[in-house]
Write a protein that holds these residues in place. Structure first.
Motif, mmCIF file in Angstrom:
data_model
loop_
_atom_site.group_PDB
_atom_site.id
_atom_site.type_symbol
_atom_site.label_atom_id
_atom_site.label_comp_id
_atom_site.label_asym_id
_atom_site.label_seq_id
_atom_site.Cartn_x
_atom_site.Cartn_y
_atom_site.Cartn_z
ATOM 1 N N ASP A 163 -4.175 -2.681 3.947
ATOM 2 C CA ASP A 163 -4.867 -4.000 5.475
ATOM 3 C C ASP A 163 -5.658 -2.788 6.563
ATOM 4 O O ASP A 163 -5.815 -3.284 7.603
ATOM 5 N N GLU A 207 8.647 4.124 7.387
ATOM 6 C CA GLU A 207 9.046 2.727 7.958
ATOM 7 C C GLU A 207 9.488 1.795 9.013
ATOM 8 O O GLU A 207 10.267 1.589 9.491
ATOM 9 N N ALA A 228 1.253 -1.101 0.127
ATOM 10 C CA ALA A 228 -0.208 0.233 -0.189
ATOM 11 C C ALA A 228 1.046 1.461 -0.206
ATOM 12 O O ALA A 228 0.215 2.164 -0.887
ATOM 13 N N ARG A 263 -1.998 -6.397 11.970
ATOM 14 C CA ARG A 263 -1.324 -7.742 13.054
ATOM 15 C C ARG A 263 -1.793 -7.880 14.099
ATOM 16 O O ARG A 263 -1.462 -7.255 15.267
ATOM 17 N N LEU A 323 5.872 4.843 14.495
ATOM 18 C CA LEU A 323 5.103 6.331 14.366
ATOM 19 C C LEU A 323 4.197 5.140 15.399
ATOM 20 O O LEU A 323 4.041 4.175 15.542
ATOM 21 N N ARG A 345 -0.813 -13.940 -4.651
ATOM 22 C CA ARG A 345 -0.778 -14.392 -6.085
ATOM 23 C C ARG A 345 -1.687 -13.440 -6.886
ATOM 24 O O ARG A 345 -1.431 -11.902 -6.140
ATOM 25 N N ALA A 353 -3.113 -7.435 -1.449
ATOM 26 C CA ALA A 353 -2.087 -6.722 -2.117
ATOM 27 C C ALA A 353 -2.941 -5.740 -2.686
ATOM 28 O O ALA A 353 -2.209 -4.375 -3.240
ATOM 29 N N ARG A 370 6.939 -13.429 -2.766
ATOM 30 C CA ARG A 370 6.162 -11.608 -2.445
ATOM 31 C C ARG A 370 7.730 -10.802 -2.535
ATOM 32 O O ARG A 370 7.620 -9.317 -3.023
HETATM 33 C C1 LIG Z 1 -1.895 -15.898 4.548
HETATM 34 C C2 LIG Z 1 -2.148 -14.351 4.254
HETATM 35 C C3 LIG Z 1 -2.098 -14.921 2.144
HETATM 36 C C4 LIG Z 1 -1.778 -13.858 1.077
HETATM 37 N N1 LIG Z 1 -2.333 -14.287 0.216
HETATM 38 C C5 LIG Z 1 -2.711 -12.694 -0.847
HETATM 39 C C6 LIG Z 1 -1.915 -13.279 -1.352
HETATM 40 O O1 LIG Z 1 -2.383 -14.070 -2.696
HETATM 41 N N2 LIG Z 1 -2.919 -12.245 -3.120
HETATM 42 C C7 LIG Z 1 -2.950 -11.063 -2.659
HETATM 43 O O2 LIG Z 1 -2.808 -10.000 -3.167
HETATM 44 N N3 LIG Z 1 -2.980 -10.677 -1.653
HETATM 45 C C8 LIG Z 1 -2.749 -11.852 -0.258
HETATM 46 N N4 LIG Z 1 -2.532 -11.107 0.699
HETATM 47 C C9 LIG Z 1 -2.741 -10.106 2.069
HETATM 48 C C10 LIG Z 1 -1.324 -9.137 1.548
HETATM 49 O O3 LIG Z 1 -0.223 -10.024 1.724
HETATM 50 C C11 LIG Z 1 -2.081 -7.846 2.656
HETATM 51 O O4 LIG Z 1 -3.362 -7.448 1.950
HETATM 52 C C12 LIG Z 1 -0.758 -6.830 1.975
HETATM 53 O O5 LIG Z 1 0.162 -6.881 2.320
HETATM 54 C C13 LIG Z 1 -1.637 -5.161 2.883
HETATM 55 O O6 LIG Z 1 -0.174 -4.610 2.309
HETATM 56 P P1 LIG Z 1 -0.307 -3.163 3.366
HETATM 57 O O7 LIG Z 1 1.046 -2.623 2.734
HETATM 58 O O8 LIG Z 1 -1.010 -2.688 3.463
HETATM 59 O O9 LIG Z 1 0.341 -4.188 4.474
HETATM 60 P P2 LIG Z 1 1.463 -4.449 5.032
HETATM 61 O O10 LIG Z 1 2.046 -5.503 3.954
HETATM 62 O O11 LIG Z 1 0.882 -4.822 6.155
HETATM 63 O O12 LIG Z 1 2.636 -3.727 4.973
HETATM 64 C C14 LIG Z 1 2.860 -2.667 6.516
HETATM 65 C C15 LIG Z 1 4.022 -2.299 6.481
HETATM 66 O O13 LIG Z 1 3.816 -1.550 7.215
HETATM 67 C C16 LIG Z 1 5.162 -1.312 8.357
HETATM 68 N N5 LIG Z 1 4.881 -0.225 9.567
HETATM 69 C C17 LIG Z 1 3.969 -1.466 10.586
HETATM 70 N N6 LIG Z 1 3.023 -0.926 11.972
HETATM 71 C C18 LIG Z 1 3.960 0.522 11.600
HETATM 72 C C19 LIG Z 1 4.498 1.407 12.137
HETATM 73 N N7 LIG Z 1 4.238 1.940 13.124
HETATM 74 N N8 LIG Z 1 5.259 2.854 11.880
HETATM 75 C C20 LIG Z 1 6.221 2.381 10.737
HETATM 76 N N9 LIG Z 1 5.684 1.096 9.939
HETATM 77 C C21 LIG Z 1 4.885 0.510 10.177
HETATM 78 C C22 LIG Z 1 5.444 -2.905 8.803
HETATM 79 O O14 LIG Z 1 6.255 -2.899 8.340
HETATM 80 C C23 LIG Z 1 5.243 -2.878 6.579
HETATM 81 O O15 LIG Z 1 6.441 -2.448 5.573
HETATM 82 C C24 LIG Z 1 -2.413 -12.000 2.067
HETATM 83 C C25 LIG Z 1 -2.436 -12.010 3.057
HETATM 84 C C26 LIG Z 1 -1.882 -13.934 4.493
HETATM 85 C C27 LIG Z 1 -2.117 -13.523 5.686
#
Ligand SMILES: Cc1cc2nc3c(=O)[nH]c(=O)nc-3n(C[C@H](O)[C@H](O)[C@H](O)COP(=O)(O)OP(=O)(O)OC[C@H]3O[C@@H](n4cnc5c(N)ncnc54)[C@H](O)[C@@H]3O)c2cc1C
Length: 400
Positions: A295, A41, A21, A165, A132, A54, A308, A110
């Motif tokens: 997420d 980050e 994201a 999480r 943060l 996927r 993702a 990934r």
């Molecule tokens: C088992 C499983 C299988 C999945 N399979 C798929 C799939 O096949 N295809 C698909 O599209 N999606 C899949 N997903 C979902 C996908 O992984 C997530 O939706 C996606 O990673 C979300 O991206 P994001 O950037 O919102 O969050 P995240 O990937 O969780 O990234 C968040 C980032 O923020 C950072 N962070 C956290 N807290 C703080 C803070 N306080 N200050 C600064 N930084 C912080 C973290 O270190 C991390 O780098 C799956 C999820 C799971 C659990």
């Protein structure tokens, strides 16, 4: 009366979190004139833990818009199956492609997705070790980010992309050399195998070239639904190594092929992740200067295998809306507030439609069978066939 933004004025955007994201938002925002973006980050390095992901039509479309689709590669799924994990019986199968070859469903590592996104984000845009912890509204309409290390930063717009999480469902994932399982019947398809309170998913994640070079990898993702009473107080885990014995102990009712595959993982490669499916927020904006994306705004527990894609769509879309309002000669605060309102009015109902689907009879918390394809006739075409670029074009055409 407040004056419109001057073309020389810079809008400072802070993104908390460098996952799909945050990276997508940064790529798209950097293309908007007058915007200065910084990703804060928490990690010491941007390193994706976990196994495969996927990439379907909805992901490909947004990856194209972000200019990185050509950097993403993996295993082209031929067929997707769901089986009973205890008997091996086929429940349903559906094709894993959509029209044009370039939009074929793949299973990728990934790290491949992350590297593709990172290739478009200059190093100086990302500040690591910036966890943060709190935010504060400032009198001038800005927001202050306070980090764990005692430092702070001010921004005109805060985009919370820090994922979510917690405990609820435990997921174990690993990648192992394909050679270890080359004799297994499980190699024949990308499949979900379902058991009581658990499921086992497996897929190749490498390209034919990688496999030919002896570098093929195979992914196993196992889910185990914790009893909430027992999970209370459980230590949060994300990418923590776990023993083969602990993983195998939850899959003893599964077929011999599955039990064998679990046991073939070299000791130490299994990692444990705690996943969370709520809360379901009504709105994802606040104070005219803050929003959450990915997420952080709509944890779906991987229910549609598209988290993702949703995260990257959020990131790309908010940049387009901001570009639109910055071009309207509005005072800064108005431009930002309208951006957030429009963003919320597009994305919040979209996620609520997903929650409603997951709650509907028969869905049982996940997308099933043919609903997973991006076939225009499939019931979940609005998810799997979604093209955020086309959607934005349509919305924009209706704006004043
Ligand atoms: C088992 C499983 C299988 C999945 N399979 C798929 C799939 O096949 N295809 C698909 O599209 N999606 C899949 N997903 C979902 C996908 O992984 C997530 O939706 C996606 O990673 C979300 O991206 P994001 O950037 O919102 O969050 P995240 O990937 O969780 O990234 C968040 C980032 O923020 C950072 N962070 C956290 N807290 C703080 C803070 N306080 N200050 C600064 N930084 C912080 C973290 O270190 C991390 O780098 C799956 C999820 C799971 C659990």
């Amino acid at each position: 009366m407040p004056t419109p933004i001057k073309s020389s004025e810079t809008i400072r955007v802070a993104i908390s979190g460098g996952g799909p994201a945050g990276l997508a938002a940064a790529i798209a925002l950097r293309e908007v004139p007058g915007i200065e973006v910084t990703i804060y980050e928490q990690a010491t390095e941007l390193r994706e833990v976990g196994a495969g992901i996927r990439i379907g039509f909805n992901s490909w479309k947004v990856l194209e818009l972000l200019g990185v689709a050509d950097k993403v590669h993996g295993h082209k799924k031929v067929v997707h199956e769901h089986r009973d994990g205890t008997t091996g019986e086929l429940q349903y199968r559906y094709p894993a492609h959509y029209g044009e070859e370039k939009y074929h469903d793949i299973r990728a590592r990934r790290t491949v997705l992350q590297a593709a996104l990172l290739s478009k984000v200059p190093k100086e845009v990302i500040q690591l070790r910036k966890r943060l912890v709190t935010t504060k509204q400032l009198p001038g309409g800005q927001v202050r980010l306070n980090f764990e290390d005692g430092t702070s930063a001010d921004a005109d717009l805060l985009i919370g992309a820090d994922g979510i999480r917690s405990v609820g469902t435990t997921i174990w994932r690993c990648l192992i050399p394909l050679d270890l399982v080359k004799h297994s019947v499980l190699l024949k398809s990308t499949a979900f195998h379902h058991g009581p309170g658990t499921n086992f998913k497996c897929s190749i994640v490498s390209t034919p070239e990688e496999i030919a070079a002896g570098k093929g990898q195979w992914e196993m993702t196992l889910r185990y639904r914790e009893d909430p009473a027992k999970a209370t107080g459980k230590k949060f885990s994300w990418g923590v190594p776990v023993s083969n014995e602990r993983v195998a102990s939850h899959f003893t009712a599964f077929t011999p092929a599955i039990q064998e595959a679990i046991s073939l993982a070299p000791e130490g490669v299994w990692k444990e992740f705690a996943a969370f499916s709520g809360p379901r927020l009504e709105h994802i904006i606040a104070n005219g200067n803050t929003t959450i994306i990915g997420d952080a705004s709509h944890p779906l527990l991987g229910a549609f295998g598209s988290g993702a894609a949703f995260a990257m769509q959020d990131g790309w879309l908010i940049a387009q809306i901001l570009r639109y309002y910055l071009g309207r000669e509005l005072p800064k605060a108005d431009a930002l507030a309208r951006t957030l309102e429009l963003f919320d009015s597009i994305r919040s109902p979209y996620y609520h439609r997903m929650y409603d689907y997951l709650d509907s009879p028969g869905a049982e918390g996940s997308a099933k069978g043919s609903t997973l394809t991006a076939d225009p006739k499939a019931p979940l075409y609005w998810i799997f066939g979604s093209d955020i670029g086309a959607q934005w074009d349509e919305i924009r055409a209706g704006l004043p």
